[in-house]
Design an enzyme around this catalytic site. Structure first.
Site, PDB file in Angstrom:
ATOM      1  N   ASP A  66       0.880  -1.161   0.000  1.00 37.76           N
ATOM      2  CA  ASP A  66       0.000   0.000   0.000  1.00 37.76           C
ATOM      3  C   ASP A  66       0.919   1.212   0.000  1.00 37.76           C
ATOM      4  O   ASP A  66       1.714   1.378   0.923  1.00 37.76           O
ATOM      5  CB  ASP A  66      -0.897  -0.019   1.242  1.00 37.76           C
ATOM      6  CG  ASP A  66      -1.838   1.172   1.327  1.00 37.76           C
ATOM      7  OD1 ASP A  66      -1.577   2.205   0.680  1.00 37.76           O
ATOM      8  OD2 ASP A  66      -2.842   1.083   2.052  1.00 37.76           O
ATOM      9  N   ASN A  75       2.893   2.651 -10.569  1.00 38.38           N
ATOM     10  CA  ASN A  75       1.635   2.665 -11.318  1.00 38.38           C
ATOM     11  C   ASN A  75       0.422   2.958 -10.443  1.00 38.38           C
ATOM     12  O   ASN A  75      -0.567   3.496 -10.921  1.00 38.38           O
ATOM     13  CB  ASN A  75       1.461   1.298 -12.015  1.00 38.38           C
ATOM     14  CG  ASN A  75       0.058   1.091 -12.531  1.00 38.38           C
ATOM     15  OD1 ASN A  75      -0.361   1.710 -13.497  1.00 38.38           O
ATOM     16  ND2 ASN A  75      -0.692   0.213 -11.869  1.00 38.38           N
ATOM     17  N   SER A 129       2.523   8.915 -15.507  1.00 40.38           N
ATOM     18  CA  SER A 129       1.907  10.231 -15.467  1.00 40.38           C
ATOM     19  C   SER A 129       0.597  10.136 -16.243  1.00 40.38           C
ATOM     20  O   SER A 129      -0.190   9.216 -16.021  1.00 40.38           O
ATOM     21  CB  SER A 129       2.854  11.286 -16.046  1.00 40.38           C
ATOM     22  OG  SER A 129       2.255  12.556 -16.054  1.00 40.38           O
ATOM     23  N   TYR A 160      -6.472  15.889  -9.153  1.00 47.57           N
ATOM     24  CA  TYR A 160      -5.820  14.868  -9.964  1.00 47.57           C
ATOM     25  C   TYR A 160      -4.704  15.465 -10.819  1.00 47.57           C
ATOM     26  O   TYR A 160      -3.573  14.970 -10.840  1.00 47.57           O
ATOM     27  CB  TYR A 160      -6.842  14.164 -10.850  1.00 47.57           C
ATOM     28  CG  TYR A 160      -6.223  13.201 -11.838  1.00 47.57           C
ATOM     29  CD1 TYR A 160      -5.704  11.984 -11.405  1.00 47.57           C
ATOM     30  CD2 TYR A 160      -6.137  13.506 -13.194  1.00 47.57           C
ATOM     31  CE1 TYR A 160      -5.124  11.092 -12.306  1.00 47.57           C
ATOM     32  CE2 TYR A 160      -5.567  12.631 -14.096  1.00 47.57           C
ATOM     33  CZ  TYR A 160      -5.059  11.424 -13.646  1.00 47.57           C
ATOM     34  OH  TYR A 160      -4.477  10.559 -14.537  1.00 47.57           O
ATOM     35  N   LYS A 205      -0.497  14.819 -11.075  1.00 47.50           N
ATOM     36  CA  LYS A 205       0.215  14.366 -12.269  1.00 47.50           C
ATOM     37  C   LYS A 205       1.220  15.411 -12.763  1.00 47.50           C
ATOM     38  O   LYS A 205       2.289  15.058 -13.271  1.00 47.50           O
ATOM     39  CB  LYS A 205      -0.780  13.986 -13.374  1.00 47.50           C
ATOM     40  CG  LYS A 205      -1.582  12.728 -13.055  1.00 47.50           C
ATOM     41  CD  LYS A 205      -0.675  11.534 -12.748  1.00 47.50           C
ATOM     42  CE  LYS A 205      -1.437  10.261 -12.485  1.00 47.50           C
ATOM     43  NZ  LYS A 205      -0.548   9.112 -12.170  1.00 47.50           N
TER      44      LYS A 205
END
Length: 271
Positions: A54, A81, A132, A146, A150
């Site tokens: 985790d 990922n 990304s 979000y 990124k």
């Protein structure tokens, strides 16, 4: 000697597809996920270690790295990922969800990377691949959290590229477009408050756009193939675009000024 990759978020989507692809290519795979006890497919394959990781739990990160080294002797590549997308009006998000988005998508990447760096540094070898998004170079409405994560991954990765190259460690960024995964399901955290009437027109536009995702979505294998190329091509190339929509959108981002590009995004969303 077989090479070994450690993958976070390997329970589904891009992570699982990549685990199977690297296995087929003859690699050892450390397939990590929050609930490995639920995994039924990868556990049946030889040379795959399915274990808990985790990205918000430091002990689980250290344990997964150590188990991988103990089982396979060396880790050659890391795929960061694991992540999810928080969308919705900023005002509608409780602060704890804001923190959770950055803890998972940014701090988690830093913690996993930092945990494996002593091993890579000792070997003077290793490839770190960070997922990304087109959302790391461009933005959509209601995605401040979000996109913030990124954009951060882009900057972190580019700086680490300079920092780690002299040691023999490569850093790569994968920029997928819209991919046919569960991003609209468990990987999406959408928050809204209908009492905030001023935002509801934007929410409606985003939902309409989201419903058309499947028409342009690429399959996860498109991303996996770019990940494999990034790890095995032997170059210092930093960025790899994945999906026809990603190639087109990012080309426009480079070509157009802010005013023209943002006007195009507004038109796409029906503003």
């Amino acid at each position: 000697m077989k090479k070994t990759i450690l993958i976070t978020g390997a329970s589904s989507g891009i992570g699982k597809t990549t685990a199977k692809y690297f296995h087929e290519k003859g690699w050892n795979v450390i397939a990590t996920m929050r609930t490995p006890e639920k995994e039924e497919e990868l556990t049946k394959l030889a040379n795959i270690l399915v274990t808990r990781l985790d990205v918000t739990d430091l002990e689980s990160i250290d344990n997964a790295v150590q188990k991988g080294i103990e089982q396979f002797g060396k880790i050659d590549a890391l795929l960061n990922n694991a992540g999810y997308g928080a969308f919705g009006p900023l005002e509608a998000f409780p602060r704890e969800k804001m923190i959770q988005q950055f803890n998972t998508n940014v701090i988690g990447v830093l913690d996993v990377t930092r945990a494996i760096l002593p091993h890579f540094r000792a070997n003077k070898d290793g490839v770190i691949v960070n997922i990304s998004s087109i959302g790391g170079k461009t933005t959509f409405p209601l995605g401040s959290l979000y996109h913030g994560t990124k954009f951060a991954i882009e900057g972190i990765s580019e700086s680490l590229h300079f920092e780690l190259e002299p040691i023999g460690i490569k850093v790569k960024i994968i920029e997928p477009g819209i991919i046919a995964t569960d991003f609209g399901g468990r990987s999406l955290d959408f928050n809204n408050d209908e009492n905030m009437t001023e935002y509801q027109a934007s929410v409606e536009k985003l939902m309409k756009f989201h419903n058309n995702f499947n028409e342009v979505a690429s399959q996860p294998i498109v991303v996996t193939e770019q990940i494999y190329a990034a790890i095995t091509d032997g170059t210092n190339t930093l960025r790899y675009e994945a999906g026809a929509d990603a190639v087109d959108l990012l080309a426009n981002r480079k070509k157009l000024n802010d005013e023209l590009f943002i006007a195009g995004i507004k038109q796409q969303f029906g503003y």
